[in-house]
Design a protein around this motif. Sequence first.
Motif, PDB file in Angstrom:
ATOM      1  N   LEU A  79       0.849  -1.318  -0.210  1.00 56.79           N
ATOM      2  CA  LEU A  79      -0.414  -0.116   0.194  1.00 56.79           C
ATOM      3  C   LEU A  79       0.708   1.495  -0.101  1.00 56.79           C
ATOM      4  N   ASP A  80       0.156   1.387  -0.769  1.00 56.36           N
ATOM      5  CA  ASP A  80       1.353   3.344  -0.802  1.00 56.36           C
ATOM      6  C   ASP A  80      -0.027   4.544  -0.653  1.00 56.36           C
ATOM      7  N   GLY A  81      -0.278   4.661   0.254  1.00 55.76           N
ATOM      8  CA  GLY A  81      -1.606   6.197  -0.321  1.00 55.76           C
ATOM      9  C   GLY A  81      -3.576   5.865   0.201  1.00 55.76           C
ATOM     10  N   GLU A  82      -3.483   4.562  -0.759  1.00 58.40           N
ATOM     11  CA  GLU A  82      -4.461   3.760  -0.817  1.00 58.40           C
ATOM     12  C   GLU A  82      -5.579   3.696   0.086  1.00 58.40           C
ATOM     13  N   SER A  83      -6.354   3.596   0.207  1.00 54.49           N
ATOM     14  CA  SER A  83      -7.148   3.614   1.968  1.00 54.49           C
ATOM     15  C   SER A  83      -7.645   2.656   2.424  1.00 54.49           C
ATOM     16  N   LEU A  84      -8.124   2.442   3.318  1.00 55.16           N
ATOM     17  CA  LEU A  84      -8.273   1.178   5.134  1.00 55.16           C
ATOM     18  C   LEU A  84      -9.256   0.414   4.060  1.00 55.16           C
ATOM     19  N   GLY A  85     -10.339   1.627   3.792  1.00 57.94           N
ATOM     20  CA  GLY A  85     -11.814   0.293   2.357  1.00 57.94           C
ATOM     21  C   GLY A  85     -10.723  -0.202   1.313  1.00 57.94           C
ATOM     22  N   PHE A  86     -10.144  -0.297   0.624  1.00 58.09           N
ATOM     23  CA  PHE A  86      -9.020  -0.719  -0.623  1.00 58.09           C
ATOM     24  C   PHE A  86      -8.614  -1.987  -0.021  1.00 58.09           C
ATOM     25  N   ALA A  87      -7.649  -1.340   1.322  1.00 53.93           N
ATOM     26  CA  ALA A  87      -6.716  -2.491   1.964  1.00 53.93           C
ATOM     27  C   ALA A  87      -7.590  -4.137   2.479  1.00 53.93           C
ATOM     28  N   ALA A  88      -8.620  -3.291   2.673  1.00 53.63           N
ATOM     29  CA  ALA A  88      -9.891  -4.444   3.704  1.00 53.63           C
ATOM     30  C   ALA A  88     -10.387  -4.699   2.208  1.00 53.63           C
ATOM     31  N   ALA A 105     -15.377   6.994   7.631  1.00 50.16           N
ATOM     32  CA  ALA A 105     -14.507   7.694   7.791  1.00 50.16           C
ATOM     33  C   ALA A 105     -13.071   7.567   7.708  1.00 50.16           C
ATOM     34  N   LEU A 106     -13.275   6.494   8.632  1.00 54.01           N
ATOM     35  CA  LEU A 106     -12.125   5.218   9.164  1.00 54.01           C
ATOM     36  C   LEU A 106     -11.637   4.760   7.690  1.00 54.01           C
ATOM     37  N   GLY A 107     -12.452   3.971   7.097  1.00 53.96           N
ATOM     38  CA  GLY A 107     -12.224   3.346   5.512  1.00 53.96           C
ATOM     39  C   GLY A 107     -11.420   4.114   4.520  1.00 53.96           C
ATOM     40  N   ARG A 108     -11.482   5.844   5.430  1.00 52.25           N
ATOM     41  CA  ARG A 108     -10.738   6.536   3.456  1.00 52.25           C
ATOM     42  C   ARG A 108      -9.717   6.746   4.647  1.00 52.25           C
ATOM     43  N   GLU A 109      -9.481   6.909   5.116  1.00 53.48           N
ATOM     44  CA  GLU A 109      -8.098   6.941   6.099  1.00 53.48           C
ATOM     45  C   GLU A 109      -6.908   6.358   4.859  1.00 53.48           C
ATOM     46  N   PRO A 110      -5.713   6.685   4.613  1.00 56.75           N
ATOM     47  CA  PRO A 110      -4.490   6.301   3.742  1.00 56.75           C
ATOM     48  C   PRO A 110      -3.823   5.820   4.633  1.00 56.75           C
ATOM     49  N   LEU A 111      -2.930   3.925   3.875  1.00 57.32           N
ATOM     50  CA  LEU A 111      -2.319   3.364   4.273  1.00 57.32           C
ATOM     51  C   LEU A 111      -0.848   3.008   3.799  1.00 57.32           C
ATOM     52  N   VAL A 112       0.216   2.968   4.408  1.00 55.97           N
ATOM     53  CA  VAL A 112       1.503   2.777   3.209  1.00 55.97           C
ATOM     54  C   VAL A 112       1.855   1.964   4.221  1.00 55.97           C
ATOM     55  N   GLY A 113       2.539   0.598   3.883  1.00 55.84           N
ATOM     56  CA  GLY A 113       2.987  -0.620   4.022  1.00 55.84           C
ATOM     57  C   GLY A 113       2.649  -2.084   3.614  1.00 55.84           C
TER      58      GLY A 113
END
Length: 314
Positions: A247-256, A273-281
């Motif tokens: 992940l490089d800025g994709e949302s938590l919703g996408f990752a889930a 709103a939590l699902g829109r949080e960006p993630l990296v890793g």
Amino acid sequence: MASSETDEEAAARWAVRLDGGPLDAADQKELDHWLAVDERRAGALLRAEAALAYLDRGRALSKGDERESGPRSARLWKPIAAAGSLAAAVALAVFLVPASRSDRIEIATAVGEIRRVPLTDGSVASVNTDSDVEIEMASDQRNIRLNNGEAWFQVAHDRTRPFLVEAGKIRVQAVGTAFSVRRTAAGAEILVTEGVVEAWALGGDGRVRIPAGNRGFVPAGRGGVKVTPAPGGVDRALAWRTGELALDGESLGFAAGELNRYNRRAIVIDDPALGREPLVGYFRVDQPEAFARAVASTLGARVRVAGETIHLER
């Protein structure tokens, strides 16, 4: 070690040699030199040794009705090379599976399963979770039908036999290259890692060339092929080949949503709103609860497990 080998493949060979008994002075010197070149090779060797132990455990627990022939190194090297990066994974199975002697095979994977299959023409197919691929090698063309899911192909060069992937009404053709096709209800996503492919839809606007480092999308309905540069995004999107989600800025919703493709335990995000949080890793695709807990600690959320559902909430 052959210069064309990857570190994982070389580590697999060393794991088998070490399993056979102590190395002599010359081999030990060669191993020490190989390890000194790159500090990451020590980790690759540990993963390969763990994979060897895992395969031996499985062999010991089997019924023992299959006869093995040939030297131990020949029997174990390819499975170890394929499984080395996922040695500890049980829910996610990544194995190098010999293709059938027939020129026509079908590869179907279960949820959480990934297969890497050598084909009779020298190509390789990596088939993602919950996917179904039919492969037929004809005298004038290599035909692949992607019935469901996603697959990545490393295509052996053969100008006399184009490599054609069918995903419904969508076609992707290459001669010698490497690319993936992911079939969805909306169409097909194509990621090109090497060379160039041509993509089109039957009855569409014609063929479009997609070069390496680019992402293409062919809609199932009306509309032309859309091509966008994605030099870093291609490798991240194909991290599933080693059992990871990058992940490089994709949302938590996408990752889930991506992790839910690999697991029967589903991640549910209760707060939009939590699902829109960006993630990296980088995250393991076969450890949904560990992912949820890591994300919760980072985003100030909490995890609530209810049966086979993992809830993330504020």
